[in-house]
Design a protein around this motif. Sequence first.
Motif, mmCIF file in Angstrom:
data_model
loop_
_atom_site.group_PDB
_atom_site.id
_atom_site.type_symbol
_atom_site.label_atom_id
_atom_site.label_comp_id
_atom_site.label_asym_id
_atom_site.label_seq_id
_atom_site.Cartn_x
_atom_site.Cartn_y
_atom_site.Cartn_z
ATOM 1 N N LYS A 275 0.837 -1.254 0.015
ATOM 2 C CA LYS A 275 -0.036 -0.095 -0.148
ATOM 3 C C LYS A 275 0.839 1.317 0.103
ATOM 4 O O LYS A 275 0.657 2.063 -0.622
ATOM 5 C CB LYS A 275 -1.005 0.042 1.371
ATOM 6 N N SER A 276 1.857 1.419 1.102
ATOM 7 C CA SER A 276 2.746 2.493 0.891
ATOM 8 C C SER A 276 3.543 2.796 -0.260
ATOM 9 O O SER A 276 3.798 3.788 -0.650
ATOM 10 C CB SER A 276 3.725 2.298 2.165
ATOM 11 N N ASP B 59 -2.018 8.411 5.025
ATOM 12 C CA ASP B 59 -1.424 7.133 5.418
ATOM 13 C C ASP B 59 -1.773 6.697 6.889
ATOM 14 O O ASP B 59 -1.112 7.338 7.707
ATOM 15 C CB ASP B 59 0.084 7.400 5.222
ATOM 16 N N GLU B 60 -2.668 5.677 6.761
ATOM 17 C CA GLU B 60 -2.925 5.120 8.321
ATOM 18 C C GLU B 60 -3.240 6.118 9.136
ATOM 19 O O GLU B 60 -2.677 6.305 10.367
ATOM 20 C CB GLU B 60 -1.812 4.177 8.679
ATOM 21 N N PRO B 61 -4.263 6.836 8.765
ATOM 22 C CA PRO B 61 -4.657 8.121 9.620
ATOM 23 C C PRO B 61 -4.793 7.925 11.341
ATOM 24 O O PRO B 61 -4.928 8.980 11.895
ATOM 25 C CB PRO B 61 -5.858 8.658 8.793
ATOM 26 N N THR B 62 -5.458 6.664 11.479
ATOM 27 C CA THR B 62 -5.798 6.615 12.780
ATOM 28 C C THR B 62 -4.797 5.695 13.697
ATOM 29 O O THR B 62 -4.895 5.240 15.010
ATOM 30 C CB THR B 62 -7.373 5.978 13.055
ATOM 31 N N THR B 63 -3.568 5.254 13.284
ATOM 32 C CA THR B 63 -2.790 4.487 13.828
ATOM 33 C C THR B 63 -2.323 5.261 15.151
ATOM 34 O O THR B 63 -1.790 6.535 15.207
ATOM 35 C CB THR B 63 -1.562 4.288 12.958
ATOM 36 N N GLY B 64 -2.386 4.046 16.292
ATOM 37 C CA GLY B 64 -1.985 4.843 17.594
ATOM 38 C C GLY B 64 -2.771 5.718 18.228
ATOM 39 O O GLY B 64 -2.606 5.903 19.281
ATOM 40 N N LEU B 65 -4.303 5.795 18.017
ATOM 41 C CA LEU B 65 -5.144 6.660 18.551
ATOM 42 C C LEU B 65 -6.353 5.588 18.996
ATOM 43 O O LEU B 65 -6.766 4.438 18.620
ATOM 44 C CB LEU B 65 -5.913 7.304 17.732
ATOM 45 N N ASP B 66 -6.707 6.015 20.304
ATOM 46 C CA ASP B 66 -7.786 5.192 20.926
ATOM 47 C C ASP B 66 -8.984 5.214 20.086
ATOM 48 O O ASP B 66 -8.878 6.160 19.292
ATOM 49 C CB ASP B 66 -7.939 5.727 22.367
ATOM 50 N N PRO B 67 -9.978 4.305 20.234
ATOM 51 C CA PRO B 67 -11.093 4.295 19.568
ATOM 52 C C PRO B 67 -11.793 5.682 19.518
ATOM 53 O O PRO B 67 -12.379 6.128 18.122
ATOM 54 C CB PRO B 67 -12.113 3.339 20.016
ATOM 55 N N ILE B 68 -12.100 6.477 20.448
ATOM 56 C CA ILE B 68 -12.876 7.533 20.560
ATOM 57 C C ILE B 68 -12.060 8.693 19.572
ATOM 58 O O ILE B 68 -12.649 9.415 18.475
ATOM 59 C CB ILE B 68 -12.993 8.044 21.737
ATOM 60 N N MET B 69 -10.729 8.712 19.811
ATOM 61 C CA MET B 69 -10.159 10.070 18.797
ATOM 62 C C MET B 69 -9.967 9.387 17.605
ATOM 63 O O MET B 69 -10.084 10.124 16.712
ATOM 64 C CB MET B 69 -8.782 10.078 19.498
ATOM 65 N N ALA B 70 -9.833 8.185 17.281
ATOM 66 C CA ALA B 70 -9.916 7.559 15.852
ATOM 67 C C ALA B 70 -11.205 8.132 15.167
ATOM 68 O O ALA B 70 -11.314 8.495 13.774
ATOM 69 C CB ALA B 70 -9.599 6.199 15.868
ATOM 70 N N GLY B 71 -12.341 7.742 15.810
ATOM 71 C CA GLY B 71 -13.552 8.678 15.205
ATOM 72 C C GLY B 71 -13.663 9.829 15.062
ATOM 73 O O GLY B 71 -14.076 10.314 13.836
ATOM 74 N N VAL B 72 -13.144 10.718 16.033
ATOM 75 C CA VAL B 72 -12.950 12.265 15.664
ATOM 76 C C VAL B 72 -12.272 12.373 14.566
ATOM 77 O O VAL B 72 -12.481 13.338 13.714
ATOM 78 C CB VAL B 72 -12.489 12.841 17.120
ATOM 79 N N ILE B 73 -11.070 11.838 14.363
ATOM 80 C CA ILE B 73 -10.264 12.084 13.223
ATOM 81 C C ILE B 73 -10.802 11.573 12.016
ATOM 82 O O ILE B 73 -10.802 12.356 10.868
ATOM 83 C CB ILE B 73 -8.837 11.411 13.265
ATOM 84 N N ASN B 74 -11.498 10.526 12.015
ATOM 85 C CA ASN B 74 -12.291 10.072 10.766
ATOM 86 C C ASN B 74 -13.417 10.901 10.416
ATOM 87 O O ASN B 74 -13.453 11.266 8.969
ATOM 88 C CB ASN B 74 -12.729 8.609 11.004
#
Length: 248
Positions: A40-41, A161-176
């Motif tokens: 992918k990269s 590029d893997e925008p939610t890597t290393g984030l908790d589920p809540i913050m990943a949802g915010v970024i998405n």
Amino acid sequence: MIELNDVHKHFGPKTVLHGVNLTIPKGESMVVIGGSGTGKSVLLKCILGLMTPDAGTILLDGQDVARAERDAFLARFGMLFQGAALFDSLPVWQNVAFRLLRGSLARPKLEAREIAIEKLRRVGLKPDVADLYPAELSGGMQKRVGLARAIAAEPEIIFFDEPTTGLDPIMAGVINELIREIVVEMGATAMTITHDMSSVRAIADKVAMLHDGIIQWTGPVAEMDASPDPYVDQFIHGRAEGPIEAVR
């Protein structure tokens, strides 16, 4: 906007891309899924011209990437890197305005700072964050700064590029949610590479499955769950059994 025709890439005896065909229409959000190490990269770097394919063509808006004038070509892109990839030695606003302080897009320093603060606001960060350094921010705040930097120069095309890597589920949802809002707002063409299925469902208009160096399946995200393709079915449901061999 982006068209890949029979793209191949080898590293010694290892074949990473083995005839990739993919079309990303203008204004659409394409998410490329696939396991770690599936290329992918490498695919993303070939599109950006950071790597040269061994065969095949990559067109950007009808122009061959290999023949493009580099500065003008790269000025059309924004990029959110995995892990945010901020410059530790620069304050937040200079990270966001990095492109606006250099090269053909250079603006006066005060104007660049104002744009940076406006983009920070757009991703939910207050102006007082501008003079902090990356080490003073949480992982989620760093990712937002990276997103602000990606959109600072109003690019036509944005890569995630893997925008939610290393984030908790809540913050990943915010970024998405932020990514989806910004892509729609800007009318940008977007390409995301990820193996996070929550990101896929939140960001994608269309999905492409990369495995064994080729696109195994592509289609609208709404059709992904009902896809008859065994690679897609195994991947999106996280099954150990199937055509994709788990590395043990």
